[in-house]
Design a protein around this motif. Structure first.
Motif, mmCIF file in Angstrom:
data_model
loop_
_atom_site.group_PDB
_atom_site.id
_atom_site.type_symbol
_atom_site.label_atom_id
_atom_site.label_comp_id
_atom_site.label_asym_id
_atom_site.label_seq_id
_atom_site.Cartn_x
_atom_site.Cartn_y
_atom_site.Cartn_z
ATOM 1 N N MET A 1 42.043 28.243 28.200
ATOM 2 C CA MET A 1 41.392 28.813 27.136
ATOM 3 C C MET A 1 40.166 27.712 26.742
ATOM 4 S SD MET A 1 43.845 30.731 24.387
ATOM 5 C CE MET A 1 45.114 29.606 24.405
ATOM 6 N N THR A 2 39.150 28.206 26.314
ATOM 7 C CA THR A 2 37.997 27.458 26.253
ATOM 8 C C THR A 2 37.647 27.546 24.854
ATOM 9 O OG1 THR A 2 37.430 28.112 28.576
ATOM 10 C CG2 THR A 2 35.606 27.056 26.931
ATOM 11 N N ALA A 3 37.157 26.574 24.317
ATOM 12 C CA ALA A 3 36.600 26.333 23.018
ATOM 13 C C ALA A 3 35.524 26.933 22.652
ATOM 14 C CB ALA A 3 36.786 25.049 22.174
ATOM 15 N N LEU A 4 35.095 27.991 21.693
ATOM 16 C CA LEU A 4 33.806 28.529 21.312
ATOM 17 C C LEU A 4 33.362 28.341 19.946
ATOM 18 C CD1 LEU A 4 34.732 31.845 22.919
ATOM 19 C CD2 LEU A 4 33.672 30.033 24.204
ATOM 20 N N LYS A 5 32.291 28.478 19.766
ATOM 21 C CA LYS A 5 31.732 28.740 18.069
ATOM 22 C C LYS A 5 31.506 30.200 18.238
ATOM 23 C CE LYS A 5 31.871 24.493 16.762
ATOM 24 N NZ LYS A 5 32.924 24.080 15.956
ATOM 25 N N VAL A 6 31.744 30.782 16.783
ATOM 26 C CA VAL A 6 31.380 32.211 16.545
ATOM 27 C C VAL A 6 30.696 32.121 14.923
ATOM 28 C CG1 VAL A 6 32.873 33.348 18.009
ATOM 29 C CG2 VAL A 6 33.322 32.928 15.676
ATOM 30 N N SER A 7 29.674 32.636 14.557
ATOM 31 C CA SER A 7 29.335 32.677 13.186
ATOM 32 C C SER A 7 29.345 34.287 12.623
ATOM 33 C CB SER A 7 27.951 32.397 13.240
ATOM 34 O OG SER A 7 27.980 30.747 13.675
ATOM 35 N N PHE A 8 29.639 34.126 11.550
ATOM 36 C CA PHE A 8 29.742 35.443 10.566
ATOM 37 C C PHE A 8 28.994 35.182 9.487
ATOM 38 C CE2 PHE A 8 34.004 35.501 12.727
ATOM 39 C CZ PHE A 8 34.068 36.800 12.935
ATOM 40 N N THR A 9 28.080 36.106 9.137
ATOM 41 C CA THR A 9 27.363 36.219 7.806
ATOM 42 C C THR A 9 28.208 36.972 7.198
ATOM 43 O OG1 THR A 9 25.021 35.619 9.012
ATOM 44 C CG2 THR A 9 25.035 36.583 6.850
ATOM 45 N N GLU A 10 28.467 36.662 5.921
ATOM 46 C CA GLU A 10 29.082 37.315 5.019
ATOM 47 C C GLU A 10 28.184 38.533 4.186
ATOM 48 O OE1 GLU A 10 31.561 34.855 2.805
ATOM 49 O OE2 GLU A 10 33.365 34.783 4.518
ATOM 50 N N GLN A 11 28.855 39.343 3.619
ATOM 51 C CA GLN A 11 27.947 40.175 2.692
ATOM 52 C C GLN A 11 27.118 39.411 1.529
ATOM 53 O OE1 GLN A 11 26.832 43.866 2.544
ATOM 54 N NE2 GLN A 11 27.193 43.340 4.532
ATOM 55 N N SER A 12 27.582 38.416 1.247
ATOM 56 C CA SER A 12 27.080 37.548 0.203
ATOM 57 C C SER A 12 25.799 36.672 0.847
ATOM 58 C CB SER A 12 28.036 36.618 -0.379
ATOM 59 O OG SER A 12 28.672 35.750 0.657
ATOM 60 N N GLY A 13 25.746 36.664 2.172
ATOM 61 C CA GLY A 13 24.717 35.581 2.895
ATOM 62 C C GLY A 13 25.234 34.465 3.109
ATOM 63 N N GLU A 14 26.579 34.258 2.728
ATOM 64 C CA GLU A 14 27.270 32.919 3.367
ATOM 65 C C GLU A 14 27.359 32.884 4.963
ATOM 66 O OE1 GLU A 14 30.980 30.154 2.437
ATOM 67 O OE2 GLU A 14 30.478 31.445 1.012
ATOM 68 N N VAL A 15 27.169 32.072 5.466
ATOM 69 C CA VAL A 15 27.464 31.990 7.150
ATOM 70 C C VAL A 15 28.567 31.140 7.030
ATOM 71 C CG1 VAL A 15 26.249 31.324 9.264
ATOM 72 C CG2 VAL A 15 24.980 32.397 7.464
ATOM 73 N N LYS A 16 29.544 31.728 7.957
ATOM 74 C CA LYS A 16 30.840 30.854 8.493
ATOM 75 C C LYS A 16 30.755 30.553 10.009
ATOM 76 C CE LYS A 16 33.783 31.509 4.415
ATOM 77 N NZ LYS A 16 34.764 32.417 3.882
ATOM 78 N N THR A 17 30.615 29.394 10.312
ATOM 79 C CA THR A 17 30.534 28.999 11.697
ATOM 80 C C THR A 17 31.842 28.570 11.996
ATOM 81 O OG1 THR A 17 28.241 28.769 11.947
ATOM 82 C CG2 THR A 17 29.519 27.608 13.608
ATOM 83 N N LEU A 18 32.687 29.198 13.014
ATOM 84 C CA LEU A 18 34.087 28.921 12.993
ATOM 85 C C LEU A 18 34.238 28.613 14.678
ATOM 86 C CD1 LEU A 18 35.306 32.178 11.172
ATOM 87 C CD2 LEU A 18 35.327 29.482 10.397
ATOM 88 N N SER A 19 35.541 27.744 14.962
ATOM 89 C CA SER A 19 36.044 27.513 16.041
ATOM 90 C C SER A 19 36.857 28.555 16.471
ATOM 91 C CB SER A 19 36.699 26.312 16.218
ATOM 92 O OG SER A 19 35.847 25.092 15.776
ATOM 93 N N ALA A 20 36.937 28.890 17.950
ATOM 94 C CA ALA A 20 37.740 30.035 18.540
ATOM 95 C C ALA A 20 37.942 29.637 19.678
ATOM 96 C CB ALA A 20 36.736 31.485 18.527
ATOM 97 N N LEU A 21 38.740 30.634 20.543
ATOM 98 C CA LEU A 21 39.318 30.292 21.497
ATOM 99 C C LEU A 21 39.024 31.509 22.641
ATOM 100 C CD1 LEU A 21 42.504 28.691 21.255
ATOM 101 C CD2 LEU A 21 40.624 27.561 22.111
#
Ligand code: FES
Length: 108
Positions: A1-21
């Motif tokens: 498995m390889t580590a990745l980054k993904v980003s979600f922009t919530e309805q509030s406008g807050e951006v969450k950038t997260l680690s994923a596999l």
């Protein structure tokens, strides 16, 4: 498995950038990290639409569109379904999706 980054922009406008596999679904990453609006009520079986996101257009070219079953679920959402809508439980992360950015859709 390889580590990745993904980003979600919530309805509030807050951006969450997260680690994923690789191998995880986008929904699993959002749900497990408390992204607002990713409730995943059906656990990823493509039936509840509480994992609905809008995939940023440049990434939509890579994810591709929904299959027939996913399309039928999205059609139930009416106006909040857009051409770049996807159910995030149906997006399985692979190396080419490293950096994907999506916006969480309003609740169904
Ligand atoms: S988690 Fe239910 S449709 Fe994606």
């Amino acid at each position: 498995m390889t580590a990745l980054k993904v980003s979600f922009t919530e309805q509030s406008g807050e951006v969450k950038t997260l680690s994923a596999l690789t191998g995880q679904t986008l929904m699993e990453v959002g749900r497990d990290n408390g992204v607002a609006g990713i409730l995943a009520d059906c656990g990823g079986s493509c039936s509840c639409a509480t994992c609905h996101v809008y995939v940023d257009p440049e990434w939509f070219k890579i994810t591709g569109g929904p299959d027939q079953v996913e399309t039928e679920v999205l059609e139930l959402l009416g106006d909040i379904a857009l051409p770049n809508s996807r159910l995030s439980c149906q997006i399985r992360l692979s190396p080419e999706l490293d950096g994907i950015t999506v916006t969480v859709a309003p609740p169904p």
